[in-house]
Design a protein around this motif. Structure first.
Motif, PDB file in Angstrom:
ATOM      1  N   ILE A   1     -28.515 -45.887  -0.439  1.00  0.00           N
ATOM      2  CA  ILE A   1     -29.912 -46.306  -0.169  1.00  0.00           C
ATOM      3  C   ILE A   1     -30.333 -46.872   1.238  1.00  0.00           C
ATOM      4  O   ILE A   1     -29.298 -47.747   1.622  1.00  0.00           O
ATOM      5  CB  ILE A   1     -30.637 -46.988  -1.396  1.00  0.00           C
ATOM      6  N   GLU A   2     -31.486 -47.101   1.579  1.00  0.00           N
ATOM      7  CA  GLU A   2     -31.699 -47.762   2.763  1.00  0.00           C
ATOM      8  C   GLU A   2     -32.702 -48.645   2.218  1.00  0.00           C
ATOM      9  O   GLU A   2     -32.756 -49.745   2.983  1.00  0.00           O
ATOM     10  CB  GLU A   2     -32.537 -46.777   3.947  1.00  0.00           C
ATOM     11  N   ASP A   3     -33.435 -48.614   1.450  1.00  0.00           N
ATOM     12  CA  ASP A   3     -34.307 -49.345   0.703  1.00  0.00           C
ATOM     13  C   ASP A   3     -34.412 -49.522  -0.596  1.00  0.00           C
ATOM     14  O   ASP A   3     -34.116 -48.432  -1.832  1.00  0.00           O
ATOM     15  CB  ASP A   3     -35.822 -48.750   1.155  1.00  0.00           C
ATOM     16  N   LEU A   4     -34.397 -50.850  -1.011  1.00  0.00           N
ATOM     17  CA  LEU A   4     -34.162 -51.250  -2.460  1.00  0.00           C
ATOM     18  C   LEU A   4     -35.255 -50.386  -3.398  1.00  0.00           C
ATOM     19  O   LEU A   4     -34.989 -50.680  -4.662  1.00  0.00           O
ATOM     20  CB  LEU A   4     -34.272 -52.810  -2.643  1.00  0.00           C
ATOM     21  N   GLY A   5     -36.250 -50.145  -3.007  1.00  0.00           N
ATOM     22  CA  GLY A   5     -37.387 -49.387  -3.895  1.00  0.00           C
ATOM     23  C   GLY A   5     -37.267 -48.304  -4.419  1.00  0.00           C
ATOM     24  O   GLY A   5     -37.659 -47.699  -5.366  1.00  0.00           O
ATOM     25  N   CYS A   6     -36.025 -47.728  -3.778  1.00  0.00           N
ATOM     26  CA  CYS A   6     -35.337 -46.475  -4.702  1.00  0.00           C
ATOM     27  C   CYS A   6     -34.779 -46.796  -6.014  1.00  0.00           C
ATOM     28  O   CYS A   6     -34.354 -45.839  -6.485  1.00  0.00           O
ATOM     29  CB  CYS A   6     -34.278 -45.786  -3.407  1.00  0.00           C
ATOM     30  N   LEU A   7     -34.202 -48.115  -6.050  1.00  0.00           N
ATOM     31  CA  LEU A   7     -33.358 -48.200  -7.331  1.00  0.00           C
ATOM     32  C   LEU A   7     -34.099 -47.905  -8.678  1.00  0.00           C
ATOM     33  O   LEU A   7     -33.304 -47.109  -9.457  1.00  0.00           O
ATOM     34  CB  LEU A   7     -33.184 -49.664  -7.159  1.00  0.00           C
ATOM     35  N   PRO A   8     -35.280 -48.191  -8.960  1.00  0.00           N
ATOM     36  CA  PRO A   8     -35.684 -47.611 -10.401  1.00  0.00           C
ATOM     37  C   PRO A   8     -35.564 -45.927 -10.400  1.00  0.00           C
ATOM     38  O   PRO A   8     -35.320 -45.447 -11.673  1.00  0.00           O
ATOM     39  CB  PRO A   8     -37.443 -48.031 -10.173  1.00  0.00           C
ATOM     40  N   ALA A   9     -35.871 -45.389  -9.537  1.00  0.00           N
ATOM     41  CA  ALA A   9     -35.823 -43.959  -9.557  1.00  0.00           C
ATOM     42  C   ALA A   9     -34.343 -43.478  -9.617  1.00  0.00           C
ATOM     43  O   ALA A   9     -33.979 -42.538 -10.276  1.00  0.00           O
ATOM     44  CB  ALA A   9     -36.430 -43.247  -8.254  1.00  0.00           C
ATOM     45  N   ILE A  10     -33.384 -44.106  -9.205  1.00  0.00           N
ATOM     46  CA  ILE A  10     -32.079 -43.941  -9.212  1.00  0.00           C
ATOM     47  C   ILE A  10     -31.548 -44.098 -10.617  1.00  0.00           C
ATOM     48  O   ILE A  10     -30.677 -43.055 -11.369  1.00  0.00           O
ATOM     49  CB  ILE A  10     -31.311 -44.937  -8.383  1.00  0.00           C
ATOM     50  N   VAL A  11     -32.094 -45.326 -11.231  1.00  0.00           N
ATOM     51  CA  VAL A  11     -31.756 -45.413 -12.845  1.00  0.00           C
ATOM     52  C   VAL A  11     -32.076 -44.598 -13.555  1.00  0.00           C
ATOM     53  O   VAL A  11     -31.637 -43.971 -14.576  1.00  0.00           O
ATOM     54  CB  VAL A  11     -32.211 -46.920 -13.251  1.00  0.00           C
ATOM     55  N   LYS A  12     -33.460 -44.196 -13.339  1.00  0.00           N
ATOM     56  CA  LYS A  12     -33.928 -43.045 -13.970  1.00  0.00           C
ATOM     57  C   LYS A  12     -33.554 -41.712 -13.858  1.00  0.00           C
ATOM     58  O   LYS A  12     -33.105 -40.919 -15.222  1.00  0.00           O
ATOM     59  CB  LYS A  12     -35.337 -42.782 -13.672  1.00  0.00           C
ATOM     60  N   SER A  13     -32.927 -41.367 -12.808  1.00  0.00           N
ATOM     61  CA  SER A  13     -32.086 -39.977 -12.704  1.00  0.00           C
ATOM     62  C   SER A  13     -30.961 -40.105 -13.365  1.00  0.00           C
ATOM     63  O   SER A  13     -30.473 -38.971 -13.873  1.00  0.00           O
ATOM     64  CB  SER A  13     -32.059 -39.814 -11.204  1.00  0.00           C
ATOM     65  N   ILE A  14     -30.130 -41.252 -13.176  1.00  0.00           N
ATOM     66  CA  ILE A  14     -28.967 -41.323 -14.110  1.00  0.00           C
ATOM     67  C   ILE A  14     -29.191 -41.239 -15.390  1.00  0.00           C
ATOM     68  O   ILE A  14     -28.362 -40.307 -16.523  1.00  0.00           O
ATOM     69  CB  ILE A  14     -28.279 -42.584 -13.847  1.00  0.00           C
ATOM     70  N   ASN A  15     -30.135 -41.841 -16.103  1.00  0.00           N
ATOM     71  CA  ASN A  15     -30.379 -41.796 -17.652  1.00  0.00           C
ATOM     72  C   ASN A  15     -30.875 -40.561 -18.087  1.00  0.00           C
ATOM     73  O   ASN A  15     -30.642 -40.237 -19.202  1.00  0.00           O
ATOM     74  CB  ASN A  15     -31.288 -43.040 -17.858  1.00  0.00           C
ATOM     75  N   GLU A  16     -31.269 -39.677 -17.259  1.00  0.00           N
ATOM     76  CA  GLU A  16     -32.057 -38.476 -17.597  1.00  0.00           C
ATOM     77  C   GLU A  16     -30.862 -37.410 -17.267  1.00  0.00           C
ATOM     78  O   GLU A  16     -30.862 -36.450 -18.274  1.00  0.00           O
ATOM     79  CB  GLU A  16     -33.294 -38.252 -16.870  1.00  0.00           C
ATOM     80  N   LYS A  17     -30.351 -37.540 -16.316  1.00  0.00           N
ATOM     81  CA  LYS A  17     -29.367 -36.519 -15.994  1.00  0.00           C
ATOM     82  C   LYS A  17     -27.903 -36.969 -15.621  1.00  0.00           C
ATOM     83  O   LYS A  17     -27.580 -37.456 -14.273  1.00  0.00           O
ATOM     84  CB  LYS A  17     -29.862 -35.881 -14.877  1.00  0.00           C
ATOM     85  N   GLU A  18     -27.262 -37.330 -16.666  1.00  0.00           N
ATOM     86  CA  GLU A  18     -25.997 -38.205 -16.456  1.00  0.00           C
ATOM     87  C   GLU A  18     -25.053 -37.243 -15.463  1.00  0.00           C
ATOM     88  O   GLU A  18     -25.043 -36.029 -15.703  1.00  0.00           O
ATOM     89  CB  GLU A  18     -25.244 -38.065 -17.919  1.00  0.00           C
ATOM     90  N   GLY A  19     -24.290 -38.204 -14.637  1.00  0.00           N
ATOM     91  CA  GLY A  19     -23.395 -37.136 -13.783  1.00  0.00           C
ATOM     92  C   GLY A  19     -24.033 -36.951 -12.270  1.00  0.00           C
ATOM     93  O   GLY A  19     -23.213 -36.637 -11.670  1.00  0.00           O
TER      94      GLY A  19
END
Length: 229
Positions: free
Chosen positions: A206-224
């Motif tokens: 990432i370049e910006d910390l603001g991406c983190l909530p979306a990353i967590v969501k993507s992991i939890n919705e689509k594992e791997g």
């Protein structure tokens, strides 16, 4: 399933480069009488060079500065004491730090921190940023008696947050101490890009910390599945 996000401090939440330059500029101005024979830019540039991006503690930096520039009105210990007490007033966060931590907390994620350094100094910096209340666990290497990349400190962080290692997302800027070390124990890793380093083998970049909530969501919705944000 990600249940906890664990952060490094310097270079990840704290913009150390900006903070240090602000401090050194201020120290020069406040100590002008002692530095009167040294050009300001010369002092600042040499300080930053000796500091080596924070990997050389300031006792050695100030001893070298006093010797090189023949500073006789202040001792290196007095300059070090000034650094310890004044640096926190110049702490500057990266963009979107507070908003990101707030959003992660609102998503019911536990937040932790692992930082190498001296306990009082690091805690003062964290308090200065005003973000310490967001964290359920803060591990500082001096207090723990071990530091990154020792795998034990990562296990301690997960245990203190009452989650398993594979439920942790670790966010840091250092390729070895943060990314490689966290990945080695089984955490999902996020590298906060730093132009000083080449690309690293992180799960997310990432370049910006603001991406983190979306990353967590993507992991939890689509594992791997991996993304480069």
């Amino acid at each position: 399933m990600i249940r906890a996000v664990i952060f490094d401090l310097d270079g990840t939440l704290l913009n150390r480069d900006v903070s240090l330059k602000k401090f050194v500029d201020d120290q020069y101005e406040r100590c002008k009488q002692a530095f009167r024979h040294i050009h300001k830019n010369t002092y600042i540039e040499r300080f930053l060079e000796l500091d080596a991006r924070g990997y050389v503690w300031k006792d050695r930096v100030y001893q070298q500065l006093v010797a090189e520039f023949l500073i006789d009105r202040l001792t290196w210990k007095e300059l070090l004491d000034d650094y310890i007490h004044q640096f926190p007033f110049h702490c500057t966060p990266f963009d979107n730090v507070e908003n990101t931590l707030k959003r992660l907390s609102e998503d019911n994620l536990s937040l932790g921190m692992i930082t190498n350094g001296f306990e009082v100094f690091q805690m003062n910096n964290l308090i200065s940023l005003g973000i310490d209340p967001f964290f359920q666990s803060i591990l500082v290497s001096e207090r723990e008696g071990i530091k990154k990349p020792n795998p034990e400190i990562f296990h301690r962080s997960a245990e203190s947050l009452q989650v398993s290692i594979d439920q942790c997302l670790f966010v840091g800027d250092h390729p070895k101490n943060d990314v490689t070390a966290a990945k080695a124990v089984g955490m999902t890793t996020v590298w906060k890009r730093d132009s000083y380093w080449n690309e690293v083998d992180a799960d997310y970049i990432i370049e910006d910390l603001g991406c983190l909530p979306a990353i967590v969501k993507s992991i939890n919705e689509k594992e791997g599945k991996k993304y480069d944000f």
